[in-house]
Design an enzyme around this catalytic site. Structure first.
Site, PDB file in Angstrom:
ATOM      1  N   ARG A 132      -2.901   7.783  -5.748  1.00 18.16           N
ATOM      2  CA  ARG A 132      -3.175   7.609  -4.313  1.00 18.16           C
ATOM      3  C   ARG A 132      -4.678   7.708  -4.026  1.00 18.16           C
ATOM      4  NH1 ARG A 132      -0.049  11.687  -0.852  1.00 18.16           N
ATOM      5  NH2 ARG A 132      -0.815  10.325   0.800  1.00 18.16           N
ATOM      6  N   HIS A 150      -3.371  -5.195   2.083  1.00 13.51           N
ATOM      7  CA  HIS A 150      -2.595  -5.514   3.290  1.00 13.51           C
ATOM      8  C   HIS A 150      -2.725  -6.988   3.664  1.00 13.51           C
ATOM      9  CE1 HIS A 150      -1.701  -1.350   4.552  1.00 13.51           C
ATOM     10  NE2 HIS A 150      -2.858  -1.066   4.000  1.00 13.51           N
ATOM     11  N   CYS A 154       0.826  -1.207   0.000  1.00 15.62           N
ATOM     12  CA  CYS A 154       0.000   0.000   0.000  1.00 15.62           C
ATOM     13  C   CYS A 154       0.869   1.270   0.000  1.00 15.62           C
ATOM     14  CB  CYS A 154      -0.984  -0.067   1.166  1.00 15.62           C
ATOM     15  SG  CYS A 154      -2.437   0.930   0.842  1.00 15.62           S
ATOM     16  N   GLU A 182      -0.838  -8.527   5.623  1.00 18.60           N
ATOM     17  CA  GLU A 182      -0.404  -8.630   7.037  1.00 18.60           C
ATOM     18  C   GLU A 182      -1.535  -8.335   8.018  1.00 18.60           C
ATOM     19  OE1 GLU A 182       0.197  -6.203   5.028  1.00 18.60           O
ATOM     20  OE2 GLU A 182      -0.065  -4.309   6.092  1.00 18.60           O
ATOM     21  N   ILE A 191      -7.148  -0.366   2.318  1.00 19.71           N
ATOM     22  CA  ILE A 191      -7.427   0.797   3.180  1.00 19.71           C
ATOM     23  C   ILE A 191      -6.910   2.051   2.489  1.00 19.71           C
ATOM     24  CG2 ILE A 191      -7.054   1.864   5.432  1.00 19.71           C
ATOM     25  CD1 ILE A 191      -6.402  -1.023   6.469  1.00 19.71           C
TER      26      ILE A 191
HETATM   27  N1  GLN Z   1      -3.543   6.371   1.542  1.00 17.00           N
HETATM   28  C1  GLN Z   1      -2.201   6.075   1.936  1.00 17.00           C
HETATM   29  C2  GLN Z   1      -1.193   6.875   1.107  1.00 17.00           C
HETATM   30  O1  GLN Z   1      -1.570   7.467   0.145  1.00 17.00           O
HETATM   31  C3  GLN Z   1      -1.915   4.596   1.793  1.00 17.00           C
HETATM   32  C4  GLN Z   1      -2.841   3.823   2.702  1.00 17.00           C
HETATM   33  C5  GLN Z   1      -2.282   2.529   3.233  1.00 17.00           C
HETATM   34  O2  GLN Z   1      -1.078   2.290   3.271  1.00 17.00           O
HETATM   35  N2  GLN Z   1      -3.177   1.696   3.676  1.00 17.00           N
HETATM   36  O3  GLN Z   1      -0.054   6.924   1.421  1.00 17.00           O
END
Ligand code: GLN
Length: 192
Positions: A107, A170, A81, A172, A135
């Protein structure tokens, strides 16, 4: 052969969860918070979190040059992510990432309704799908010459290229160990 030691960049984000996956798989691991820590690991996981904050801290602790050099010299890296954003070379908002991987990402790309969601993701080489927790995830808008290992809704969500692996979700956080195992067994045994 001595088993590789996998570091987890522990400046910000969900590094503790990555460390506990590595630990439960019985792999050697350690937190990476400085260039000295980086020197003693064979591979690195860059966790999820907030890429802007993580990159600020990378600069504050003067780790940018060392990270770029290690990646370019072949250190295996797995970014999840925000970690994937940190590796990419083109980001929608022009964020100054490490830029070590020919990847374009946008993003927070799933919009408000689907900001966070879970899905079962079939992954190349794994018999059962992986539980993907997304997320405020980025979308990989151009994977360049990378190999796409999994997609969701037509978008690449797990990609690899040479020593690099990135997931926009994720594993993890889902009690999922298979991608970490794949990373250590397939990318970390190649040596630098
Ligand atoms: N929205 C976060 C970013 O742009 C990433 C979110 C995440 O790692 N779950 O850095």
């Amino acid at each position: 052969m001595v088993a590789p030691k996998t570091g987890v960049l522990a400046l910000q984000g969900d590094f503790a969860e990555h460390l506990s996956v590595l630990e439960s798989l019985g792999y050697r691991s350690q937190m990476v918070r400085s260039c000295l820590d980086l020197d003693v690991v064979d591979a690195l996981i860059i966790p999820g979190g907030e890429s802007t904050t993580m990159l600020k801290l990378i600069d504050r602790y003067e780790m940018r040059d060392a990270l770029v050099k290690r990646v370019q010299s072949g250190m295996p890296v797995f970014g999840t992510c925000a970690g994937a954003i940190v590796l990419a070379d083109r980001v929608s908002d022009g964020e100054r990432t490490l830029g070590v991987w020919e990847l374009q990402v946008e993003r927070n790309a799933y919009g408000r309704q689907a900001e966070s969601f879970e899905a079962d993701i079939p992954v190349d080489g794994l018999d059962e799908p992986v539980r993907g927790i997304f997320i405020r995830a980025p979308i990989i808008t151009d994977a360049g010459r990378s190999t796409v290992m999994a997609t969701w809704a037509g978008q690449a969500v797990l990609v690899r290229k040479e020593n690099l692996l990135a997931a926009t979700f994720h594993p993890e956080l889902a009690g999922e160990h298979r991608i970490h195992r794949w990373f250590v067994e397939n990318l970390c045994s190649r040596g630098e």
